[in-house]
Design an enzyme around this catalytic site. Structure first.
Site, short mmCIF file in Angstrom:
data_model
loop_
_atom_site.label_atom_id
_atom_site.label_comp_id
_atom_site.label_asym_id
_atom_site.label_seq_id
_atom_site.Cartn_x
_atom_site.Cartn_y
_atom_site.Cartn_z
N SER A 270 0.88 -1.22 -0.15
CA SER A 270 -0.10 -0.16 0.01
C SER A 270 0.89 1.21 0.04
O SER A 270 0.22 2.38 -0.05
CB SER A 270 -1.08 -0.06 1.21
OG SER A 270 -1.99 -0.81 0.98
N LYS B 295 0.46 3.56 -2.66
CA LYS B 295 -0.76 4.83 -2.67
C LYS B 295 -0.03 6.30 -2.52
O LYS B 295 -0.59 7.42 -2.83
CB LYS B 295 -1.71 4.63 -1.28
CG LYS B 295 -2.65 3.56 -1.52
CD LYS B 295 -3.53 3.32 -0.43
CE LYS B 295 -4.46 2.28 -0.61
NZ LYS B 295 -3.90 0.90 -0.37
N SER C 208 -5.56 3.92 4.23
CA SER C 208 -5.39 3.01 3.21
C SER C 208 -6.23 2.27 2.34
O SER C 208 -6.66 1.27 2.06
CB SER C 208 -4.59 2.09 3.78
OG SER C 208 -3.63 1.22 2.75
#
Length: 468
Positions: free
Chosen positions: A120, A123, A306
């Protein structure tokens, strides 16, 4: 200023952030400098610069200018980080980089250029390119337009997955657009035209290609990690707004059916029992519209929590803006285009916007550099990447009671701001830390052959940077 006093200062600031987010109110500040505060010096003179309408939120300690103190002693920092990187919990493949945010100088590097699975922390890439391509103030619109035949209307998805359905509680920040508001506005417009009964269709053709990403595990959607990616959805494809499980299999159909019931609530009957897809005509008269929060707030939300669904939506919007198909492939190409303009494309190869793809590869050097670019004083449009990152021990995925709790990291609660990344056998952490001398540093610590769980070691590495 003593270390404990500094901790109290930044902890208080982080708590104030949490309070303002809870009430949906932000105090906008662009001249924050922890270095100046920690040395009890006057604040730097604020220089006029072109800024978006809400350029940077002072949401905790490690945000803005930095560069006020000397760089940490290289030998000491190298020794401490090297010792921590020897922990067996990290597994056999690790990348680690620490940069001086002001100059981009590498303060520490270990395997900096190998592409690793970022999870993640992808991102960060998605948030930066969304802000750069779309601008901080852009919004995603969900509309209703007149259909091709008299008495028909079409619900048109604009790619806003946070669109709140009829049972969503409006208590989160940023406050999402409301399907009930859209229905009320549409009903009012139809009644002005003397229309009280319509046939309803829905248009979700803004996005193209597969609804699940390359490198996604088959269990991601059934387990509720993400919904199928469509341009029309409500509550991020959740069957129950407050629960990840289960996700609906056909988000556009579910959203359109809910909208039909809302129209009826506002006095507009829907003739067709089953709402079906219908292509909206270009230039069709608009009957109602609701807009998402601005992109800067969407990026902050995606990073703090997230949010996989929102990240995929932002990536598709970048594809549209960059003239690419609004698909996973198009978003990947568009991301590369924007990164090249930012001078941060080398070492980055992504196949989705959320980081769920096991095919993504980002080097630690590239990730630490992109964090520095996003926090640069001359790139105010990107600063929501910084303000969206969780604060260690306080917010988002670093505030869940499991992070920065060990003896070797809990002393740096409030002094680190970073994005987490977790997949099977993958743990990553990248963000900002202000060291003991007030110098703003960026870092990326990545491990993608983790035996069990390396999060405590990543916390320790970030804490070393913060206390250096």
């Amino acid at each position: 200023m003593a270390r404990r006093e500094r901790w109290v200062l930044v902890s208080t600031l982080a708590l104030l952030q949490a309070a303002t987010i809870a009430t949906g109110v932000y105090a906008v500040r662009t001249d924050f400098s922890l270095a100046a505060l920690s040395k009890q010096e006057p604040r730097p003179t604020k220089q006029p610069v072109a800024r978006p309408s809400v350029p940077l939120v002072t949401a905790g300690p490690v945000l803005a200018t930095g560069g006020d103190g000397p760089l940490p002693p290289k030998g000491t920092l190298t020794r401490q980080l090297t010792d921590a990187l020897g922990d067996k919990a990290l597994g056999s493949r690790v990348g680690a980089v620490v940069l001086d945010a002001a100059t981009g100088q590498r303060v520490f590097a270990d395997n900096p250029d190998t592409g690793l699975t970022p999870a993640s922390t992808t991102k960060i890439v998605t948030g930066a390119v969304a802000l750069a391509a779309l601008g901080p103030d852009a919004r995603l619109s969900t509309r209703v337009v007149q259909g091709r035949t008299k008495g028909s209307v079409v619900l048109v998805g604009g790619g806003d997955p946070m669109l709140a359905g009829p049972y969503a509680k409006q208590t989160t920040y940023p406050r999402p657009a409301s399907m009930a508001t859209l229905a009320a506005r549409t009903a009012a417009k139809l009644k002005e035209q003397g229309v009280t009964r319509v046939t309803l269709g829905y248009d979700s053709t803004l996005y193209t290609g597969p609804s699940s990403g390359p490198g996604w595990k088959p269990s991601y959607i059934p387990d509720g990690h993400v919904a199928p990616v469509h341009a029309l959805a409500m509550d991020e494809g959740r069957r129950h707004p407050a629960r990840n499980q289960p996700r609906v299999s056909d988000p556009p159909q579910v959203a359109a059916t809910a909208f039909a019931k809302l129209l009826a609530r506002y006095g507009i009957g829907v003739a067709n029992k089953t709402v079906r897809p219908a292509k909206a005509e270009a230039g069709a008269p608009e009957l109602g519209r609701v807009d998402s929060p601005p992109v800067y707030a969407l990026v902050e939300h995606a990073l703090t929590y997230s949010d996989n669904d929102l990240s995929e939506a932002l990536a598709r919007q970048v594809a549209i803006k960059e003239g690419q198909p609004a698909s996973f492939d198009g978003a990947a190409k568009a991301t590369k285009q924007v990164l090249e303009r930012l001078g941060a494309a080398q070492g980055v190869s992504v196949f989705d916007g959320s980081g769920l793809s096991t095919r993504n590869r980002i080097s630690a050097g590239a990730l630490a550099k992109l964090v520095a670019v996003a926090g640069a004083p001359n790139r105010p449009e990107l600063h929501s990447v910084a303000s969206g990152m969780p604060v260690a021990g306080f917010s988002g995925t670093l505030g869940n009671g499991r992070r920065f709790t060990a003896r070797d990291s809990k002393g740096e609660v409030g002094l680190v701001r970073a994005k987490t990344g977790t997949l099977n056998n993958v743990n990553t952490l990248a963000g900002f830390a202000t060291d003991a001398q007030g110098r703003l540093l960026t870092f990326a610590f990545m491990a993608d052959k983790v035996p069990v769980n390396a999060e405590p070691v990543l916390d320790r590495l970030a804490a070393i940077v913060a206390r250096s």
